[in-house]
Every structure is written in structure tokens, then in C-alpha cells.
Scaffold this active site. Sequence first.
Site, PDB file in Angstrom:
ATOM      1  N   ASP A  12       0.815  -1.213   0.000  1.00 24.04           N
ATOM      2  CA  ASP A  12       0.000   0.000   0.000  1.00 24.04           C
ATOM      3  C   ASP A  12       0.848   1.264   0.000  1.00 24.04           C
ATOM      4  O   ASP A  12       0.706   2.135  -0.861  1.00 24.04           O
ATOM      5  CB  ASP A  12      -0.937   0.015   1.208  1.00 24.04           C
ATOM      6  CG  ASP A  12      -1.989  -1.082   1.149  1.00 24.04           C
ATOM      7  OD1 ASP A  12      -2.439  -1.398   0.044  1.00 24.04           O
ATOM      8  OD2 ASP A  12      -2.347  -1.615   2.209  1.00 24.04           O
ATOM      9  N   ARG A  24      -1.331   0.891  16.240  1.00 23.26           N
ATOM     10  CA  ARG A  24      -1.674   2.078  15.445  1.00 23.26           C
ATOM     11  C   ARG A  24      -1.608   3.387  16.243  1.00 23.26           C
ATOM     12  O   ARG A  24      -1.072   4.378  15.760  1.00 23.26           O
ATOM     13  CB  ARG A  24      -3.065   1.907  14.816  1.00 23.26           C
ATOM     14  CG  ARG A  24      -3.155   0.748  13.822  1.00 23.26           C
ATOM     15  CD  ARG A  24      -2.029   0.761  12.835  1.00 23.26           C
ATOM     16  NE  ARG A  24      -2.145  -0.264  11.816  1.00 23.26           N
ATOM     17  CZ  ARG A  24      -1.147  -1.039  11.426  1.00 23.26           C
ATOM     18  NH1 ARG A  24       0.043  -0.912  12.015  1.00 23.26           N
ATOM     19  NH2 ARG A  24      -1.310  -1.927  10.482  1.00 23.26           N
ATOM     20  N   ASP A  39      -8.102  -0.002  10.632  1.00 23.43           N
ATOM     21  CA  ASP A  39      -6.935   0.842  10.859  1.00 23.43           C
ATOM     22  C   ASP A  39      -7.165   2.299  10.486  1.00 23.43           C
ATOM     23  O   ASP A  39      -6.568   3.200  11.080  1.00 23.43           O
ATOM     24  CB  ASP A  39      -5.731   0.294  10.087  1.00 23.43           C
ATOM     25  CG  ASP A  39      -5.107  -0.903  10.782  1.00 23.43           C
ATOM     26  OD1 ASP A  39      -5.381  -1.098  11.974  1.00 23.43           O
ATOM     27  OD2 ASP A  39      -4.340  -1.639  10.136  1.00 23.43           O
ATOM     28  N   SER A  72      -2.257 -10.327   3.033  1.00 23.30           N
ATOM     29  CA  SER A  72      -2.159  -9.053   3.725  1.00 23.30           C
ATOM     30  C   SER A  72      -1.638  -9.347   5.128  1.00 23.30           C
ATOM     31  O   SER A  72      -2.285 -10.048   5.907  1.00 23.30           O
ATOM     32  CB  SER A  72      -3.545  -8.372   3.802  1.00 23.30           C
ATOM     33  OG  SER A  72      -3.456  -7.177   4.553  1.00 23.30           O
TER      34      SER A  72
END
Length: 406
Positions: free
Chosen positions: A17, A98, A127, A179
Site C-alpha cells: 500500500d 496504530r 486501521d 495481507s
Amino acid sequence: MTKGIKKIVLAYSGGLDTSIIIPWLKENYDNPEIIAVSGDVGQNDELEGLEEKAIKTGASKCIVMDLKEEFVQNYIYPTLKAGAKYEGEYLLGTSFARPVIAKGLCEIAKKENADAICHGATGKGNDQVRFELAIKAFLPDIKIIAPWREWNIKSREEEIEYAEKHNIPLKINRETNYSKDKNLWHLSHEGLDLENPENMPDYEKAKFLEMTTPPRLAPDKITKVTIGFEKGKPVTLNGVKKTGVEMVTELNKIAGENGIGLVDIVENRLVGMKSRGVYETPGGSILYRAHEVLETLCLDKDTQHYKSKIALEYADLVYNGKWFSPLREALDAFVDATQENVTGSVTLALYKGNMINAGVSSPYSLYSEEIATFGESDYDHSDAKGFINLFGLSTKIRAKLLGDKK
């Protein structure tokens, strides 16, 4: 959309990404300066060559923040002390990584006087919420850019095509395009064959598991580990004092070799859909089990039972991105109060994915062998008669009232 955006801080991992986001931002935001920022929360080899790759793809520089000890002490350990597990199994490895990364992004954005912060989270996932709520807690007015909510790329396959057209090197291919999210605490796997819940993961497939030995292939012998706690926090491993990073790192190795920490779940995402994931959390699984065992010795019944309710709320807050919230801070105050006497040591025997209780002790133990024994003691059994009469009084009255109507 792009007016006034001259400098962007990008949450950069070097994965699929964020690798394509740098050229995409240059193309779609009038060639702004891109500062790639990576929070080191224990990704290890994933950080290799990160700066070179970021600059080659268009970033002006790449900053790697060492957040590992802060991650353990200020995020992992409070969650561990709370006993928080999302939906009973997920040890929140991505969830609490995060906010610590986002906090670091905000610090860099302030220092660099950036106009925007960009992240690579998708519009389907959790996220995006975790990043953005944390950013709002520190920089409430800064612009947040989320390319997955703007661009016309619709899949990871199209991301790979974009990367190939722009000559962006990737560590994955179309066949191994799971992923993944990796940090000191865990590794998650999603996508490909895992998207069908009917499929059992091939744990023995090469390069699938990275932190954990498939249980069948783990050593055919017991390995014992002893964790020492002070006020609910792990402080020693097999009698040796450890920093937070040392504790988790060494337990990951020991537990991973013994097949500990594999979880395969279908979870309820914040955005409403269900998602299937496989998680490796070897060291974390040991710490959670050991902490739970110690609490059975040190907490009274009412506190232990009520704390289990708090754990559910705490897990939801962390999972849903509300780390920086008044309620989480208030729950921490409650949890810390419950942990005042959660001090002692726990030994676990590890065997092919199993964690077997092998001894627990505490100077604050509420367990009395003298009272609990089946042998002779000073316990007066006749006391139970009056207790049961009072405890069952309401049941007796109701039975008499209803009589034959029941």
C-alpha cells in the site's frame, strides 16, 4: 482537493500500500514533498532498505522512529493488565500498534510543519479509524489523506499492477500476496485462501508462519518458563530481569519454537463486516495466560469477576481506535488499583501448542491451603447450614407462594 498541500507526512511501512502511495501522491497532489515516516514497533527485517526505497520512489527523506519500548510499556502492558482480548481471542496486536505510530506521526508533522498526514489503511478496515482518531487527538485540524478512499484502485492485484508500471520493487508476488501486519507482539495474515472460512490454513506451508512453529512440528518435549510479575507487569523471565522489549522478544522465541500462540478467527470489524484472520502471538499468549493464573491467586472473587467485565469494554475501546479517550484512561485507573497485589511468579509448561499450569506463588496469595484442604482443619462445617438457609431464603419463599402453580 490538493490546494495548499505542499508537505505530507506519510505513515510508511514499505509494504504494498504505502509503496505505491508515494508516487500516487506526487501525481495527484501537485508534486508535494513527501516525508516517509516509519514507526519501529518491532517489524525487524521489514525495515531493511526502507530509507533507500522511500527516496527512490519519491520521498524527500525517511524517518524511522524507535517506538518499541514505548509500545510495550505504554500500550501492550496496560492492555495485558486489563486482560483485554477482543471477542475472547484476539490479543489486539495491530489495534494498539496504530495509536503509538500515529502519535509519532503527529510529532514529526509538528516538527516538519507538514500540511497533511497520509496513511495507507483501506476503507474496509479498522486501521483507518485507529490512525485518524489518534491523529485527531493530537492534531485535530490537520488534513488527513487516505488514498484508498480516493483513488480508483480496487484490489491488491491492481496495486501490484500499479507498482509494476512504476518500477516499484515489492517483496511479495501474486501467489504470496497475503495481507500481513507484523510487529514485536504479533503477525496477522489475511486474504487469499483465508478469505473462505471453510479453508483450513496450511500451517506447514513454506513462508506462511513466521513467528510460530506448526504445533505438529514442535519439539516432542516439555519446555518450562517462569514469569515474574510486579503489580501486574511482567518483570522477570526465568528469574532474570528483562526490559519490555527483551521480555516479549525472548518469549516469542521460546513460545514460537513450541507452537504457542496460533489463533484462527472470524471477527467483527468496526465497519460492520466480518473478517477472517490468522494471528501469531507466541510470547503474548504466554504473558496473558501467566497473568490470568496469577490473578486467580491474588484477586478476590468480586474484583476478579468485575474486572472480566471491564476487560470486554477495554478490548472494544482498543479495537475500535479509542485509545486516546477519557474512558480508556479511567479504566486504566481501575485496572491499576486491582493490580496492587498482583505480584508473584507463574510457571507454565509448554508442549506442542499447549500451555499447562506448572506452579504459581505470590506473597499476596488469597489461597489458604489450611482452609481449602480436604484434611483436618479449623473450618467449621456447621457454619454452612445457616449460610445456606439465608442464601436460599428467597427460593424457599417463592416455592411456598407458587405451591402447585409451578
